[in-house]
Motif scaffolding. Structure first.
Motif, PDB file in Angstrom:
ATOM      1  N   ASN A  90       7.857  15.000  47.407  1.00 47.45           N
ATOM      2  CA  ASN A  90       6.971  15.726  46.488  1.00 47.45           C
ATOM      3  C   ASN A  90       6.622  14.811  45.325  1.00 47.45           C
ATOM      4  O   ASN A  90       7.378  14.716  44.344  1.00 47.45           O
ATOM      5  CB  ASN A  90       7.672  16.991  45.985  1.00 47.45           C
ATOM      6  CG  ASN A  90       6.765  17.884  45.168  1.00 47.45           C
ATOM      7  OD1 ASN A  90       5.893  17.411  44.446  1.00 47.45           O
ATOM      8  ND2 ASN A  90       6.970  19.188  45.274  1.00 47.45           N
ATOM      9  N   PRO A  91       5.483  14.112  45.388  1.00 46.09           N
ATOM     10  CA  PRO A  91       5.151  13.140  44.335  1.00 46.09           C
ATOM     11  C   PRO A  91       5.043  13.758  42.948  1.00 46.09           C
ATOM     12  O   PRO A  91       5.444  13.140  41.958  1.00 46.09           O
ATOM     13  CB  PRO A  91       3.800  12.572  44.802  1.00 46.09           C
ATOM     14  CG  PRO A  91       3.773  12.809  46.276  1.00 46.09           C
ATOM     15  CD  PRO A  91       4.510  14.094  46.491  1.00 46.09           C
ATOM     16  N   ALA A  92       4.505  14.984  42.846  1.00 48.89           N
ATOM     17  CA  ALA A  92       4.350  15.611  41.534  1.00 48.89           C
ATOM     18  C   ALA A  92       5.709  15.895  40.900  1.00 48.89           C
ATOM     19  O   ALA A  92       5.911  15.678  39.698  1.00 48.89           O
ATOM     20  CB  ALA A  92       3.542  16.902  41.660  1.00 48.89           C
ATOM     21  N   ALA A  93       6.646  16.375  41.706  1.00 45.25           N
ATOM     22  CA  ALA A  93       7.991  16.660  41.191  1.00 45.25           C
ATOM     23  C   ALA A  93       8.674  15.373  40.749  1.00 45.25           C
ATOM     24  O   ALA A  93       9.321  15.328  39.688  1.00 45.25           O
ATOM     25  CB  ALA A  93       8.817  17.371  42.259  1.00 45.25           C
ATOM     26  N   ARG A  94       8.543  14.323  41.553  1.00 47.02           N
ATOM     27  CA  ARG A  94       9.163  13.048  41.188  1.00 47.02           C
ATOM     28  C   ARG A  94       8.541  12.478  39.914  1.00 47.02           C
ATOM     29  O   ARG A  94       9.232  11.896  39.073  1.00 47.02           O
ATOM     30  CB  ARG A  94       9.037  12.041  42.333  1.00 47.02           C
ATOM     31  CG  ARG A  94       9.852  12.394  43.562  1.00 47.02           C
ATOM     32  CD  ARG A  94      10.143  11.148  44.398  1.00 47.02           C
ATOM     33  NE  ARG A  94       8.956  10.352  44.607  1.00 47.02           N
ATOM     34  CZ  ARG A  94       8.064  10.556  45.578  1.00 47.02           C
ATOM     35  NH1 ARG A  94       8.236  11.552  46.432  1.00 47.02           N
ATOM     36  NH2 ARG A  94       7.015   9.772  45.704  1.00 47.02           N
TER      37      ARG A  94
END
Length: 366
Positions: free
Chosen positions: A261-265
């Motif tokens: 999950n790029p947004a969470a990272r």
């Protein structure tokens, strides 16, 4: 052996998987596999998978319970913080029952003695409480792995945006990869393969566990949480071991992607930075914890209150540290089920809903 989503709870497919696993293993030299997720720990115990797979496969519980790996000294520091006038401690429920170095001294006990301690289901609950009570300081205990780190980062960003200077986070967040590397390099490490946590991989991506086969030649499977998920993952692990072809496989494709999950990272990377920290059972591990970056110092409880963890002395007889490393089964602890029970726990492994001792006690999965 193709495995479809509708097969996860099909008894005939589960039976076929058990037979396939037994064909690949030997009771004389059992395969030792470790799960590193508390949800896996409970799922394995609840489904009775240990007895189903024995004697050819031994399923070990590793450092997958965030409450369990929080050291006793950190709990002592939190208990001290709870005694500060005008401070409310906000936490998930499990952490309220974990004792420090003095048996029975918990946040629940401190609340009964007059400390301001609240249970929350989301860190945003603590943010809202701070907004509604500007004269009170609120400290959220940010415990967890990569799974809960994005939510904790989001609450810091929200507090910063709203200018809530009476809200802060005490980061107890941990990173999975450094802990696994420390575990593997320990002299008593004896594990043949890993069931990797689907929840963590949903954030980090499945590829975050590629180091296991690439650096240590240990097979790894990112697994879901149904009994069928776990059995299929075990079958893939024992198959890779039988063929001497260690690799990383993603069984939990219905949720986990290679990139995660790029947004969470991105939220986590914006708010936190890796630092060295202490784990119960594993000691000090470089870059294994997450601390708030200097630009978020106004919302960092460690800086605001000068938080100093206490000593790391565990209660006499408690073997939670050994259970966390997979070198001691819960029933082999002399306190298990006698002095230490869920109603009166000595160590965190009996407290947490994801703890190996709690799972063994509840389901008699010893």
């Amino acid at each position: 052996m193709p495995f479809r989503e509708k097969d996860f709870r099909a008894p005939d497919r589960v039976e076929a998987l058990v037979r396939a696993i037994r064909e690949k293993t030997s009771p004389v030299t059992p395969v030792r596999l470790m799960e590193i997720c508390g949800t896996h720990t409970m799922a394995i115990a609840r489904a009775g998978l240990r007895s189903l797979l024995a004697p050819g496969v031994q399923l070990l519980s590793g450092p997958g319970c965030p409450v369990c790996v929080t050291p006793a000294g950190a709990i002592d520091g939190i208990l001290q913080l709870s005694s500060h006038p005008g401070v409310t401690i906000a936490s998930y429920g499990d952490l309220l029952r974990v004792p420090g170095t003095a048996r029975g001294d918990t946040l629940l006990r401190r609340r009964a003695m007059g400390a301001s301690v609240m249970t929350v289901y989301s860190p945003m609950d603590a943010v809202e409480a701070a907004a509604q009570n500007p004269g009170q300081e609120y400290v959220f205990l940010g415990v967890g792995f990569e799974t809960t780190a994005p939510g904790t980062a989001a609450c810091v960003l929200e507090a910063a945006q709203r200018g809530l200077n009476n809200f802060s986070v005490l980061s107890l967040l941990k990173r999975t990869e450094p802990a696994l590397q420390a575990l593997i390099c320990a002299p008593d490490f004896r594990v043949d393969g890993f069931l990797c946590p689907g929840h963590v991989a949903a954030i980090t991506g499945a590829e975050a566990f590629a180091f296991l086969p690439e650096e240590y030649r240990l097979p790894a499977v990112v697994s879901g949480f149904e009994a069928g998920d776990i059995l299929y993952s075990v079958w893939r692990l024992v198959s890779m071991l039988a063929e001497n072809r260690p690799a990383l496989e993603n069984e939990y494709t219905r949720l986990v992607r290679a990139e995660g999950n790029p947004a969470a990272r991105a939220a986590v990377e914006q708010v936190f930075e890796p630092v060295s920290g202490c784990w119960r059972g594993l000691g000090e591990i470089p870059d294994s914890c997450l601390a708030l970056k200097p630009e978020y110092a106004p919302w960092d409880a460690a800086r605001k209150f000068g938080f100093v963890p206490g000593s790391e002395t565990d209660l006499p007889g408690c073997r939670c540290g050994d259970v966390i490393r997979g070198v001691c089964a819960p029933a082999h602890c002399p306190l298990f089920g006698k002095v230490c029970t869920p109603a009166d726990p000595v160590g965190p492994c009996m407290v947490s809903s994801e703890g190996a001792c709690a799972a063994a006690y509840k389901y008699q999965a010893i």
